[in-house]
Structures are given as structure tokens and as C-alpha cells.
Design a protein around this motif. Structure first.
Motif, PDB file in Angstrom:
ATOM      1  N   UNK A 153       3.143  -9.977  -6.123  1.00  0.00           N
ATOM      2  CA  UNK A 153       2.469  -9.895  -4.867  1.00  0.00           C
ATOM      3  C   UNK A 153       3.623 -10.219  -3.643  1.00  0.00           C
ATOM      4  N   UNK A 154       3.971  -9.194  -2.804  1.00  0.00           N
ATOM      5  CA  UNK A 154       4.779  -9.757  -1.624  1.00  0.00           C
ATOM      6  C   UNK A 154       4.427 -10.815  -1.164  1.00  0.00           C
ATOM      7  N   UNK A 155       5.428 -11.752  -0.843  1.00  0.00           N
ATOM      8  CA  UNK A 155       5.363 -12.967  -0.053  1.00  0.00           C
ATOM      9  C   UNK A 155       5.950 -13.216   0.987  1.00  0.00           C
ATOM     10  N   UNK A 156       5.995 -14.320   1.609  1.00  0.00           N
ATOM     11  CA  UNK A 156       6.677 -14.480   3.040  1.00  0.00           C
ATOM     12  C   UNK A 156       8.129 -13.882   3.021  1.00  0.00           C
ATOM     13  N   UNK A 157       9.054 -14.209   2.089  1.00  0.00           N
ATOM     14  CA  UNK A 157      10.269 -13.611   2.136  1.00  0.00           C
ATOM     15  C   UNK A 157      10.491 -12.266   2.059  1.00  0.00           C
ATOM     16  N   UNK A 158       9.539 -11.420   1.224  1.00  0.00           N
ATOM     17  CA  UNK A 158       9.629  -9.857   0.983  1.00  0.00           C
ATOM     18  C   UNK A 158       8.876  -9.380   2.264  1.00  0.00           C
ATOM     19  N   UNK A 159       7.876  -9.963   2.928  1.00  0.00           N
ATOM     20  CA  UNK A 159       7.251  -9.429   4.149  1.00  0.00           C
ATOM     21  C   UNK A 159       8.351  -9.584   5.269  1.00  0.00           C
ATOM     22  N   UNK A 160       9.040 -10.759   5.041  1.00  0.00           N
ATOM     23  CA  UNK A 160       9.824 -10.935   6.457  1.00  0.00           C
ATOM     24  C   UNK A 160      10.933  -9.653   6.455  1.00  0.00           C
ATOM     25  N   UNK A 161      11.463  -9.619   5.108  1.00  0.00           N
ATOM     26  CA  UNK A 161      12.560  -8.528   4.947  1.00  0.00           C
ATOM     27  C   UNK A 161      12.070  -6.997   5.255  1.00  0.00           C
ATOM     28  N   UNK A 162      10.600  -6.762   4.670  1.00  0.00           N
ATOM     29  CA  UNK A 162       9.999  -5.600   5.190  1.00  0.00           C
ATOM     30  C   UNK A 162       9.987  -5.308   6.817  1.00  0.00           C
ATOM     31  N   UNK A 163       9.726  -6.563   7.502  1.00  0.00           N
ATOM     32  CA  UNK A 163       9.746  -6.264   8.876  1.00  0.00           C
ATOM     33  C   UNK A 163      11.128  -5.769   9.497  1.00  0.00           C
ATOM     34  N   UNK A 164      12.159  -6.340   8.869  1.00  0.00           N
ATOM     35  CA  UNK A 164      13.497  -6.090   9.256  1.00  0.00           C
ATOM     36  C   UNK A 164      13.781  -4.561   9.174  1.00  0.00           C
ATOM     37  N   UNK A 165      13.636  -4.116   7.762  1.00  0.00           N
ATOM     38  CA  UNK A 165      13.956  -2.725   7.293  1.00  0.00           C
ATOM     39  C   UNK A 165      12.657  -1.813   8.254  1.00  0.00           C
ATOM     40  N   UNK A 166      11.641  -1.901   8.219  1.00  0.00           N
ATOM     41  CA  UNK A 166      10.516  -1.158   8.946  1.00  0.00           C
ATOM     42  C   UNK A 166      10.969  -1.098  10.387  1.00  0.00           C
ATOM     43  N   UNK A 167      11.156  -2.244  11.154  1.00  0.00           N
ATOM     44  CA  UNK A 167      11.660  -2.176  12.516  1.00  0.00           C
ATOM     45  C   UNK A 167      12.745  -1.444  12.728  1.00  0.00           C
ATOM     46  N   UNK A 168      13.748  -1.505  12.001  1.00  0.00           N
ATOM     47  CA  UNK A 168      14.854  -0.416  12.078  1.00  0.00           C
ATOM     48  C   UNK A 168      14.706   0.937  12.140  1.00  0.00           C
ATOM     49  N   UNK A 169      13.747   1.096  11.187  1.00  0.00           N
ATOM     50  CA  UNK A 169      13.271   2.503  10.968  1.00  0.00           C
ATOM     51  C   UNK A 169      12.002   3.059  11.909  1.00  0.00           C
ATOM     52  N   UNK A 170      11.359   2.231  12.435  1.00  0.00           N
ATOM     53  CA  UNK A 170      10.164   2.559  13.265  1.00  0.00           C
ATOM     54  C   UNK A 170      10.276   2.296  14.832  1.00  0.00           C
ATOM     55  N   UNK A 171      11.220   1.338  15.143  1.00  0.00           N
ATOM     56  CA  UNK A 171      10.993   1.118  16.629  1.00  0.00           C
ATOM     57  C   UNK A 171      11.549   2.229  17.486  1.00  0.00           C
ATOM     58  N   UNK A 172      10.796   2.666  18.437  1.00  0.00           N
ATOM     59  CA  UNK A 172      11.032   3.651  19.371  1.00  0.00           C
ATOM     60  C   UNK A 172      10.497   4.831  18.872  1.00  0.00           C
ATOM     61  N   UNK A 173       9.898   4.860  17.612  1.00  0.00           N
ATOM     62  CA  UNK A 173       9.364   6.393  17.026  1.00  0.00           C
ATOM     63  C   UNK A 173       7.961   6.511  17.692  1.00  0.00           C
ATOM     64  N   UNK A 174       7.489   7.737  17.659  1.00  0.00           N
ATOM     65  CA  UNK A 174       6.131   7.982  17.959  1.00  0.00           C
ATOM     66  C   UNK A 174       5.423   8.297  16.987  1.00  0.00           C
ATOM     67  N   UNK A 175       4.223   7.857  16.860  1.00  0.00           N
ATOM     68  CA  UNK A 175       3.215   8.124  15.585  1.00  0.00           C
ATOM     69  C   UNK A 175       2.337   9.295  15.707  1.00  0.00           C
ATOM     70  N   UNK A 176       2.603  10.211  14.781  1.00  0.00           N
ATOM     71  CA  UNK A 176       1.588  11.422  14.887  1.00  0.00           C
ATOM     72  C   UNK A 176       0.175  11.180  14.320  1.00  0.00           C
TER      73      UNK A 176
END
Length: 286
Positions: free
Chosen positions: A1-24
Motif C-alpha cells: 500500500x502506498x503510504x505517506x512517503x510514496x504519495x509525497x514522492x508521487x506528488x513531486x513526480x506528477x506535479x512536474x509532469x502535469x502542472x500547466x497541462x490541459x486535461x482532455x
């Protein structure tokens, strides 16, 4: 199960990929995973992602005035795709629960393995509309989570077992089965020890909590989502290591199996050499 450290890292990784992007669009494959109906998922079309954050173990993708809140539960995960292939409900033992597609065709696959499905996806205007977020306790990595705050939490818990206190999301947000095992091992305390601790024990457990979570975050910092599971497993001292030698004392790591979970501990480090009975009615060890 993903816990706080993994979800924290996911926010960093996904933020770099998603911020400013448009959702279809958001394609929901496993309809039981979608926990909301208003606003509809179609309202996400054309919105722009402006942040990716977390609330405990909940992932929050904010796009304009909407939030996609994801709880990965026991067997969920997220995979980045440069190009979204044709939708397939299942790949091997892993089922596709939902897919977030950006305007260039890239996006996220939200998947869940196993037969027990508990992953959730919510589309809301305010994250607090998600019941699991509304009842979260304090985040242990926030500035206001002090030794005094932690001491009061333990006093309020009374004689509840430490393992259960650490895992209860309404008491402390973000810690699950794995990191509660690791925290207690670092603190040299039994999982069944009551929360009625001395001041020195409270300080020791607080330091172990902070060290364990922050060390895990440091190890995961900068890793892509695809690397996080392997990193988590490699850094664990006792959790998931039944039968292996404890890295601190060399004793064999033991486990206790409950009806819905399994946890691990070191008898020498944590229970004065006593082996906990592997059943629900194990005697509490102090």
C-alpha cells in the motif's frame, strides 16, 4: 500500500509532469472506483492542472476549480504514459480503474491489482468533500506536529495499542502498515504496547516517527513513480521480511497475522525476546 512517503514522492513526480497541462478527459473503466457524480467527470475536459498535492495518503490533482482526489488503497498504483493506448480493462492481474488523458494524448493510468477492489477516485470542488479527507488527523510532517502534539495524541488514545494508533488515519494521517512496523522497530517498542507511555518513551517514539518518514521521503526524492515501489521495499528493516535476520541485532524477524493484515517485528529489539502469538488474541506485551 502506498503510504505517506510514496504519495509525497508521487506528488513531486506528477506535479512536474502535469502542472500547466490541459486535461482532455478522465476515462473511468471500473465504475465502482468513482465515488462522486457531481460534478461529472466530463467537467474536467479543458481544465488546466495547477497543482498536485496530498492529504495523508490521498493524492489531489487540482485543475481550475476542480480536484481529482485519488486513494490508491492496498493495491493501487499510477503509471505515466506518453501515449495512451486503446483502453483495456485488464492487463494480467492488474485492472485499469481509470485513465487521465491530456490534450496531447499523454497521461496517467490508475490501476489496481488483485480481486479486492478498494481504490477510489473522486471529482470534487473541495477536497474536504471526500469523507476520508474530512476525517483525517494531523499530518506528522507538518510544522505544527510537535512533540507536545504527539504526546497529547497518545494521552487521548489511552491504552490503545501503538500499532493501531499509528495506523489510524483519524488520529495521524498517512502512516500505514509498513511504516508503523518500521517506526516501532526503530523505537524498539512492541506493536501491542499500550499508548500510555512515559515522557522518555513518547520522545523516543516521536523521534523514530520523524526519522522513519523523513528518511523514506529523502530516499524517494526525485524518483519516478515507476521506481517508488522498489525503493520502498529496499529501505524496509522488518516489514515484509519475515524469516530474515534483523539488520540491527541479527534475530529472526517474526510476523503476526490478523484476519485482514500481517505485520512484522523483531523479538530482541521490540519485545524483550518474547515471540508474539501469531493469532488475534495475542497477549499485550509491554
Amino acid at each position: 500500500m502506498p503510504e505517506l512517503p510514496e504519495v509525497h514522492a508521487l506528488t513531486t513526480d506528477l506535479g512536474a509532469r502535469l502542472n500547466g497541462r490541459v486535461i482532455d478527459r478522465l476515462d473511468v473503466i471500473a465504475f465502482a472506483a468513482l465515488k462522486t457524480y457531481d460534478p461529472p467527470v466530463s467537467a474536467l475536459s479543458g481544465t488546466t492542472v495547477h497543482s498536485v498535492t496530498r492529504h495523508g495518503k490521498f493524492l489531489d490533482i487540482a485543475a481550475d476549480d476542480l480536484h481529482i482526489v485519488i486513494h490508491l488503497a492496498r493495491a493501487g498504483w499510477i503509471r505515466w504514459r506518453e501515449n495512451a493506448p486503446a483502453l483495456a480493462a485488464r492487463a494480467g492481474k492488474t485492472a485499469l480503474a481509470a485513465r487521465l488523458v491530456l490534450d496531447d494524448g499523454s497521461g496517467l493510468d490508475i490501476t489496481e491489482a488483485g480481486s479486492k477492489k478498494s481504490l477510489s477516485v473522486s471529482v470534487v470542488r473541495d477536497p474536504a468533500e471526500v469523507p476520508g479527507i474530512a476525517r483525517l488527523g494531523p499530518d506528522p510532517l507538518q510544522e505544527h506536529f510537535t512533540l507536545e502534539t504527539f504526546a497529547e495524541i497518545l494521552r487521548s488514545a489511552g491504552k490503545s495499542q501503538l500499532k493501531g494508533v499509528l495506523r489510524n488515519q483519524s488520529i495521524i494521517a498517512g502512516i500505514g502498515n509498513a511504516y508503523s512496523d518500521e517506526i516501532l522497530h526503530t523505537a524498539r517498542m512492541s506493536p501491542f504496547k499500550p499508548a500510555t507511555l512515559t515522557d522518555d518513551e513518547v520522545a523516543r517514539l516521536f523521534d523514530a516517527l520523524q526519522f522513519t518518514l523523513r528518511n523514506a521521503i529523502e530516499r524517494a526524492d526525485g524518483l519516478a513513480a515507476s521506481e517508488l515501489k522498489k525503493e520502498k521495499k529496499s529501505g524496509l528493516q522488518v516489514h515484509g521480511r519475515t524469516g530474515e535476520p534483523c539488520p540491527v541485532c541479527g534475530d529472526m524477524v517474526r510476523q503476526v497475522i490478523f484476519s485482514d493484515t500481517t505485520f512484522q517485528y523483531c523479538p530482541t529489539c521490540q519485545t524483550g525476546g518474547k515471540v508474539l502469538a501469531d493469532r488475534v488474541l495475542s497477549r499485550l506485551l509491554k
